[in-house]
Each structure stands twice: as structure tokens, then as C-alpha cells.
Scaffold this active site. Structure first.
Site, PDB file in Angstrom:
ATOM      1  N   MET A  47       0.838  -1.199   0.000  1.00  0.00           N
ATOM      2  CA  MET A  47       0.000   0.000   0.000  1.00  0.00           C
ATOM      3  C   MET A  47       0.875   1.253   0.000  1.00  0.00           C
ATOM      4  O   MET A  47       0.401   2.351   0.309  1.00  0.00           O
ATOM      5  CB  MET A  47      -0.931  -0.002   1.209  1.00  0.00           C
ATOM      6  N   GLY A  48       2.153   1.099  -0.315  1.00  0.00           N
ATOM      7  CA  GLY A  48       3.040   2.259  -0.400  1.00  0.00           C
ATOM      8  C   GLY A  48       3.529   2.729   0.957  1.00  0.00           C
ATOM      9  O   GLY A  48       3.468   1.974   1.933  1.00  0.00           O
ATOM     10  N   HIS A  51       8.986   1.276   3.455  1.00  0.00           N
ATOM     11  CA  HIS A  51      10.120   1.316   4.388  1.00  0.00           C
ATOM     12  C   HIS A  51      10.967   0.084   4.108  1.00  0.00           C
ATOM     13  O   HIS A  51      10.675  -0.701   3.200  1.00  0.00           O
ATOM     14  CB  HIS A  51       9.619   1.364   5.833  1.00  0.00           C
ATOM     15  N   HIS A  54       9.251  -3.395   3.524  1.00  0.00           N
ATOM     16  CA  HIS A  54       8.742  -3.627   2.165  1.00  0.00           C
ATOM     17  C   HIS A  54       9.915  -3.910   1.207  1.00  0.00           C
ATOM     18  O   HIS A  54       9.849  -4.816   0.385  1.00  0.00           O
ATOM     19  CB  HIS A  54       8.021  -2.389   1.628  1.00  0.00           C
ATOM     20  N   GLU A 165       5.820 -11.692   7.020  1.00  0.00           N
ATOM     21  CA  GLU A 165       5.285 -12.350   8.217  1.00  0.00           C
ATOM     22  C   GLU A 165       4.792 -11.312   9.223  1.00  0.00           C
ATOM     23  O   GLU A 165       4.097 -11.649  10.168  1.00  0.00           O
ATOM     24  CB  GLU A 165       6.381 -13.210   8.865  1.00  0.00           C
ATOM     25  N   LYS A 166       5.183 -10.064   9.031  1.00  0.00           N
ATOM     26  CA  LYS A 166       4.706  -8.983   9.901  1.00  0.00           C
ATOM     27  C   LYS A 166       3.178  -9.030  10.000  1.00  0.00           C
ATOM     28  O   LYS A 166       2.605  -8.840  11.064  1.00  0.00           O
ATOM     29  CB  LYS A 166       5.174  -7.642   9.320  1.00  0.00           C
ATOM     30  N   ASP A 167       2.526  -9.274   8.857  1.00  0.00           N
ATOM     31  CA  ASP A 167       1.062  -9.394   8.829  1.00  0.00           C
ATOM     32  C   ASP A 167       0.747 -10.887   8.739  1.00  0.00           C
ATOM     33  O   ASP A 167       0.383 -11.408   7.687  1.00  0.00           O
ATOM     34  CB  ASP A 167       0.506  -8.613   7.644  1.00  0.00           C
ATOM     35  N   MET A 201       9.016  -2.722  11.672  1.00  0.00           N
ATOM     36  CA  MET A 201       8.801  -1.562  10.792  1.00  0.00           C
ATOM     37  C   MET A 201       7.369  -1.581  10.273  1.00  0.00           C
ATOM     38  O   MET A 201       6.838  -2.644   9.949  1.00  0.00           O
ATOM     39  CB  MET A 201       9.776  -1.599   9.627  1.00  0.00           C
ATOM     40  N   ARG A 204       2.693   2.761   9.678  1.00  0.00           N
ATOM     41  CA  ARG A 204       1.962   3.528  10.692  1.00  0.00           C
ATOM     42  C   ARG A 204       2.855   4.001  11.838  1.00  0.00           C
ATOM     43  O   ARG A 204       2.407   4.794  12.659  1.00  0.00           O
ATOM     44  CB  ARG A 204       0.796   2.705  11.237  1.00  0.00           C
TER      45      ARG A 204
HETATM   46  P1  AMP Z   1       1.464  -2.988   3.473  1.00  0.00           P
HETATM   47  O1  AMP Z   1       1.939  -1.934   2.560  1.00  0.00           O
HETATM   48  O2  AMP Z   1       1.472  -2.589   4.897  1.00  0.00           O
HETATM   49  O3  AMP Z   1       0.175  -3.610   3.016  1.00  0.00           O
HETATM   50  O4  AMP Z   1       2.553  -4.159   3.384  1.00  0.00           O
HETATM   51  C1  AMP Z   1       2.916  -4.722   2.165  1.00  0.00           C
HETATM   52  C2  AMP Z   1       3.717  -5.960   2.422  1.00  0.00           C
HETATM   53  O5  AMP Z   1       4.888  -5.647   3.166  1.00  0.00           O
HETATM   54  C3  AMP Z   1       2.955  -7.010   3.232  1.00  0.00           C
HETATM   55  O6  AMP Z   1       3.239  -8.298   2.732  1.00  0.00           O
HETATM   56  C4  AMP Z   1       3.524  -6.825   4.619  1.00  0.00           C
HETATM   57  O7  AMP Z   1       3.419  -7.970   5.432  1.00  0.00           O
HETATM   58  C5  AMP Z   1       4.972  -6.496   4.297  1.00  0.00           C
HETATM   59  N1  AMP Z   1       5.611  -5.808   5.415  1.00  0.00           N
HETATM   60  C6  AMP Z   1       5.149  -4.722   6.081  1.00  0.00           C
HETATM   61  N2  AMP Z   1       5.988  -4.410   7.088  1.00  0.00           N
HETATM   62  C7  AMP Z   1       6.991  -5.318   7.062  1.00  0.00           C
HETATM   63  C8  AMP Z   1       8.158  -5.547   7.858  1.00  0.00           C
HETATM   64  N3  AMP Z   1       8.462  -4.773   8.897  1.00  0.00           N
HETATM   65  N4  AMP Z   1       8.976  -6.579   7.537  1.00  0.00           N
HETATM   66  C9  AMP Z   1       8.678  -7.389   6.477  1.00  0.00           C
HETATM   67  N5  AMP Z   1       7.581  -7.227   5.687  1.00  0.00           N
HETATM   68  C10 AMP Z   1       6.755  -6.218   5.986  1.00  0.00           C
END
Ligand code: AMP
Length: 296
Positions: A47-48, A51, A54, A165-167, A201, A204
Site C-alpha cells: 500500500m506504499g 520502508h 517492504h 510475516e509482519k502481517d 517496521m 503507521r
Molecule cells: P502494506 O503496505 O502494509 O500492506 O505491506 C505490504 C507488504 O509488506 C505485506 O506483505 C507486509 O506484510 C509487508 N511488510 C510490512 N511491514 C513489514 C516488515 N516490517 N517486515 C517485512 N515485511 C513487511
């Protein structure tokens, strides 16, 4: 001979620039081009507000496949009306630079209409895995995620798609939908990237005040302590998890949504060791809700 050379040269030049794809037609054209060259594609949906967490997924993709594709789309269907869709950080220019630096070949950054045209009414729902943990507090969330991820995977049909794995619950939902819908894509779960004090990381984290940012590190510490106590085996799981919640409150967390120990695959509540388990937690510091998890 010269024409063949020219074509190779143009393809080479093409491979040097990162492509920015704004519509699914552009996405499909790019995928066809790569497939015509018999090259492999890794895919990282995001979702952009990117960090290093990602970007670690993008870098992993560049190691596994010839081409790494990233999508950047703040998916409205996974936000409830009271959640932070409008306030969700949008930093596209900077994200594109970061993707290029990490080695991505293309970024798909569609508008809302490209993903959800007027009249859209189909939903993918992973009925059991969506219910516990996050599902209790965000009942709409996993249907939104499952629907958009299915749409994206079907457009790209990458060789591998990488998720963090964070989510953790989201990752299990995606494993399941790919299995159930026979989507021919390998899903790869990648480890959580953390700040030096252990905080996972997250896009948010930028909402945290300086003092909340200091307190936030306690979430990972409390999970680590609970894991240790589960291995020690002196107390019941429920006593250990209650203590973890108390410790989060003591550390300054204002609301504890859950701290649970679950079967690592089905996410059903676990009460004893003997199979892979996961401790998952969600808690708030002021208005910022943090989630994290740890393997047992
Ligand atoms: P999001 O943009 O938050 O939807 O995350 C996009 C992808 O990045 C998802 O697969 C998340 O699980 C992964 N992600 C987010 N934060 C981390 C992190 N700290 N370490 C590894 N992967 C992450």
C-alpha cells in the site's frame, strides 16, 4: 542481422528503466513482454509509504526472479469507514525511487477506478481464517485484502508473490486463498524487518509521538518474554498471555486488543506445545494501533 541486433539492444535499453504502470492494460502488456522473453516475475503487493520492511521483500524478489514487480495501491475495501483510509500515508514519488533502488523492474500504481470500476460487486472471503484475532477487531479487513490480492495475482500470475510475516494472519489467508482457488503462484513468507530496538517496521509507526515511539519497543519484548515462558512450561498459556497483556499496560499501551498463542497455520487457539505455534498481538498507543507476532 542488424534488425536482430537492434531488437536486442532495444530490449536491453528497456530493461534499464523501471516501468511505471498506471492501468491494468499497461500491467498486462508489461507482463506479456516479460513472458515473451521467457523470464520469471516476482511480485510484492503493497500500500506504499515504503520502508525497509517492504524493500526487503522487493530485494528478495530480485534474487529469486529475473524481474521484480511491486504494486502500490491503498486498497479502500480493507478499511472500515472509521479507519484511516484518507489519512493513510501516500508517498508515491519517494516510493518509486526506493523501488528503483531496490532493483524493481516495474511498479503498478493504479487508480481506484482501475481496480474497482463502477458496479464492482464480487468478494473473495476466506471464511474461517478471517474470523479470529484481527478479524474480531476489523471484521471487513480480510475480505478486502483477499479480494484485492486475488485480483492482483490473477492479472500478473507471477512465479512467486512475496508477503511479510509482519502481517501473519494476512499471510495465512493468502496461502489459503491461493490453495483453495488453485491460483498457480508460489507464495513466499518473508521475515519481519525490525528497528534496532525490536519494533517491527510499519508505515503507521510515523504516527507515533516521540514518547510513544520509545514505549512501542515493549511490544516485541513482551512477545519474546511470553515465548520464553511458554518454553519454560511453568504456567498455563492463558496465565502467560494474561501477564503479557499486563506488561503491555505497564509499558504504557493504552488498549490491548489481543495477545494470543495460536496454531501457526490454522490460527486456532493453542494451549500446549507440540506443533508450530505463533504468538500474535495487537495493541494501541494513543490512536496508533500496532500489530506484531513471533514464532514459538
Ligand atoms: P502494506 O503496505 O502494509 O500492506 O505491506 C505490504 C507488504 O509488506 C505485506 O506483505 C507486509 O506484510 C509487508 N511488510 C510490512 N511491514 C513489514 C516488515 N516490517 N517486515 C517485512 N515485511 C513487511
Amino acid at each position: 542481422m542488424n534488425v536482430v541486433f537492434l531488437k536486442q539492444f532495444l530490449l536491453f535499453l528497456n530493461s534499464l528503466i523501471m516501468h511505471i504502470l498506471r492501468t491494468k492494460n499497461e500491467l498486462r502488456a508489461w507482463v506479456s513482454l516479460i513472458r515473451a522473453e521467457r523470464k520469471t516475475i516476482s511480485f510484492v503487493p503493497t500500500m506504499g509509504a515504503l520502508h525497509d520492511g517492504h524493500l526487503s521483500l522487493v530485494r528478495l524478489g530480485t534474487q529469486r526472479c529475473h524481474h521484480a514487480l511491486v504494486s502500490i495501491f491503498v486498497n479502500p475495501s480493507q478499511f472500515a469507514p472509521h479507519e484511516d483510509f484518507d489519512a493513510y500515508p501516500r508517498t508515491l514519488e519517494e516510493d518509486l525511487k526506493q523501488c528503483e533502488k531496490a532493483g524493481a523492474t516495474a511498479v503498478y500504481a493504479p487508480g481506484k477506478e482501475d481496480v474497482y470500476p463502477e458496479g464492482f460487486q464480487t468478494q473473495v472471503s476466506v471464511s474461517k481464517l478471517k474470523l479470529p484475532l484481527e478479524g474480531v477487531f476489523r471484521p471487513h479487513f480480510f475480505d478486502g485484502v483477499a479480494t484485492v490480492v486475488t485480483k492482483l495475482l490473477l492479472q500478473v500470475l507471477p512465479d512467486i508473490a512475496i508477503f511479510g510475516e509482519k502481517d501473519y494472519q494476512q499471510l495465512q489467508v493468502i496461502y489459503k486463498l491461493v490453495e483453495d482457488l488453485d491460483i498457480p503462484v508460489t507464495i513466499l513468507g518473508a521475515p519481519t524487518v525490525r528497528e534496532s530496538d525490536g519494533l517491527a517496521m510499519s508505515s503507521r509507526n510515523r504516527y507515533l509521538s516521540a514518547s510513544d515511539r520509545t514505549k512501542a519497543a515493549a511490544l516485541y519484548q513482551v512477545l519474546g518474554q511470553a515465548r520464553k515462558e511458554i518454553f519454560d512450561g511453568k504456567d498455563s498459556f492463558s496465565a502467560i498471555l494474561e501477564r503479557a497483556k499486563e506488561n503491555l499496560k505497564k509499558a504504557g499501551f493504552t488498549a490491548i486488543d489481543y495477545v494470543e498463542c495460536c496454531d501457526a497455520k490454522t490460527l486456532e487457539t493453542a494451549t500446549s506445545l507440540g506443533k508450530p505455534l505463533r504468538i500474535l498481538a495487537a495493541a494501541k498507543l494513543g490512536n496508533t494501533r500496532l500489530i506484531d507476532n513471533i514464532a514459538v
